[in-house]
Design an enzyme around this catalytic site. Structure first.
Site, mmCIF file in Angstrom:
data_model
loop_
_atom_site.group_PDB
_atom_site.id
_atom_site.type_symbol
_atom_site.label_atom_id
_atom_site.label_comp_id
_atom_site.label_asym_id
_atom_site.label_seq_id
_atom_site.Cartn_x
_atom_site.Cartn_y
_atom_site.Cartn_z
ATOM 1 N N GLU A 86 0.853 -1.268 0.034
ATOM 2 C CA GLU A 86 0.028 -0.154 -0.038
ATOM 3 C C GLU A 86 0.822 1.226 0.035
ATOM 4 O O GLU A 86 0.479 2.335 -0.617
ATOM 5 C CB GLU A 86 -0.956 0.031 1.390
ATOM 6 C CG GLU A 86 -1.934 -1.199 1.089
ATOM 7 C CD GLU A 86 -2.752 -1.364 -0.119
ATOM 8 O OE1 GLU A 86 -2.992 -0.190 -1.006
ATOM 9 O OE2 GLU A 86 -3.252 -2.692 -0.526
ATOM 10 N N HIS A 130 1.437 1.990 -3.325
ATOM 11 C CA HIS A 130 0.455 2.877 -4.238
ATOM 12 C C HIS A 130 0.473 4.423 -3.685
ATOM 13 O O HIS A 130 0.292 5.243 -4.534
ATOM 14 C CB HIS A 130 -0.692 2.119 -3.593
ATOM 15 C CG HIS A 130 -1.384 1.185 -4.454
ATOM 16 N ND1 HIS A 130 -1.324 1.192 -5.928
ATOM 17 C CD2 HIS A 130 -1.645 -0.273 -4.201
ATOM 18 C CE1 HIS A 130 -1.587 0.006 -6.386
ATOM 19 N NE2 HIS A 130 -2.034 -0.825 -5.273
#
Length: 492
Positions: free
Chosen positions: A258, A261
């Site tokens: 994550e 991202h």
């Protein structure tokens, strides 16, 4: 003001409202009281209606017709490309349908979570049937006589086509199955970590890992959720992870994923904020950033050597004797049911399963009531053992409950992109292993920032990857990396 200036001012207001909707979605997954689900669905439905009205406002068509692209710079022309694309799609979807999709998918998230906790697909099937019905209606409107699944895929990977992906995925599958078969015949068995691993220490480690990759805490935060995700953009990019006290790798590598991202969104040129160019250009490119951070960098021998030392400092003896054994443990090829926990060799097989099943649902060839049986049969055929319960099978992912049909193939496309980028990155940074051995992935991230992230949506998805990688997109760099890494680990 010129037509272009008017259009961009209007667009920035629309992007602000979309950001509010995104924040409500983040809150629903992390902090919202359980009893607020119905009210939240109403809020989201209202916002979706307002956003749809703005995105289909006839003034956009007038402004688009009035703008002469020849008088714009590169950024301006890219803005126009995105706005034209999005306006054409938005005007094909009736406002009623957009609002109904938002309302149903918001409610469906809660139904899915409860069904997953109860291992009861039948409890979710009626709601998913309604989601699929609405997505098929949306796909037909968007396709305008073309392929319905391609119309949905275009939301996440503009320009991609399912027949091209099928050919790419077929080439991948053959090589991955062969590699997995060789590994299955090997006699090596990497050790597993021995816990427990307290949740609060895992979360402290997760923050340290985010630091190692350069996550900007002044513009982000870390929380927990059922399914890890990243939300937001620009000056507010939030991530979540999950914790299992018996498996710290789940938390650590979900966090790194994550963070990848989030770094993309934090790295986009600030001047592009609240415009179509000020976000990741596609989900495939987005996934390339998360996967290269998680795998090629985060699971490398150099970085895991550093991580081993940090885990020893925080957890003491956890059953793995040395750095090399730890590297093997982090990269262990293993049986399992969960896509997000799959090893690099088998991960894409999980994605291909979902790609095939969702295409059949959108085509009308697979009814939702038959989905669990179809999932279980395909899984056993691909992986060699049966699914033991619904939460390990058809209910494990949130994506279909929120209507993300066409999203899954971008995971594998992101892996292919990451393979191309990794080959260029390692050639460009001769001291990369030394940096990673110190737990410092920031020089690698700086290369990604300059080569990919800062551009946002300035270029087409494949163009930004091919410019950064210096070669056409191909599965070969990914497969060469996997063959070399796991061939050495397992002696095959």
């Amino acid at each position: 003001m010129s037509a272009f200036d008017d259009l961009m001012a209007f667009q920035r207001e629309t992007e602000a409202l979309a950001g509010i909707s995104g924040l409500l979605g983040w809150d629903q997954e992390t902090m919202m009281p359980r009893g607020a689900a119905g009210q939240r669905a109403a809020w989201q439905g209202t916002l979706a209606h307002v956003l749809h009205e703005r995105r289909t406002d006839p003034r956009i068509g007038d402004w688009l017709a009035a703008v002469d692209d020849a008088g714009l710079d590169t950024v301006g022309r890219a803005q126009m490309r995105h706005i034209r694309h999005d306006y054409a799609r938005a005007t094909r979807v009736p406002a009623r349908l957009a609002a109904e999709l938002a309302r149903v998918t918001s409610t469906a998230q809660g139904v899915w979570a409860e069904a997953r906790a109860a291992d009861d697909f039948a409890a979710f099937a009626p709601t998913l049937t309604e989601v699929v019905r609405l997505k098929k209606e949306e796909a037909a409107a968007l396709a305008d006589g073309g392929d319905a699944y391609d119309a949905l895929l275009d939301d996440y990977e503009p320009g991609a086509r399912h027949d091209e992906l099928e050919a790419l995925f077929d080439r991948l599958r053959a090589r991955l199955v062969a590699l997995r078969a060789r590994i299955a015949g090997a006699e090596r068995s990497p050790p597993a970590p021995r816990g427990p691993f307290p949740a609060e220490i895992q979360m402290a480690m997760a923050r340290e890992l985010a630091d190692a990759f350069g996550y900007d805490w002044s513009r982000g935060r870390l929380d927990t959720s059922v399914h890890p995700f990243t939300s937001g953009g620009g000056s507010d990019v939030r991530i979540t992870t999950r914790v299992s006290e018996s498996d710290p790798f789940n938390c650590f590598y979900s966090t790194i994923h994550e963070v990848g991202h989030a770094l993309y969104e934090q790295g986009i040129e600030p001047g592009y904020a609240m415009t179509p160019v000020g976000q990741g250009v596609s989900m495939g490119v987005h996934e390339s950033q998360s996967r290269i951070c998680e795998n090629q960098l985060g699971r490398s021998r150099a970085f895991t050597g550093w991580l081993y030392g940090r885990m020893r400092d925080r957890f003491g003896d956890f059953g793995i004797p040395d750095e090399e054994s730890f590297y093997a443990a982090v990269n262990r090829v293993h049986g399992g049911f969960i896509r997000t926990e799959a090893d690099e060799v088998q991960y894409n097989l999980h994605v291909l399963l979902r790609f095939d099943l969702e295409r059949r649902m959108i085509a009308g060839d697979l009814a939702v009531n038959d989905l669990e049986e179809a999932w279980n049969a395909r899984f056993e055929a691909d992986f060699g053992y049966p699914v033991d319960r619904a939460s390990n099978g058809v209910l494990q992912d949130v994506h279909w409950s929120v209507g993300l049909f066409g999203y899954f193939p971008t995971y594998t496309l992101g892996n292919v992109y990451a393979g191309c980028l990794n080959a260029a990155l390692t050639a460009a940074l001769p001291r990369l292993e030394d940096d990673l051995a110190r737990g410092d992935a920031r020089p690698a991230v700086a290369w990604l920032l300059e080569s990919v992230q800062r551009h946002g949506g300035l270029m087409e998805p494949r163009t930004v990857i091919e410019r950064a990688a210096g070669r056409p997109v191909s599965e070969e760099p990914l497969l060469a990396y996997l063959d070399a890494k796991f061939g050495a680990l397992y002696g095959v």
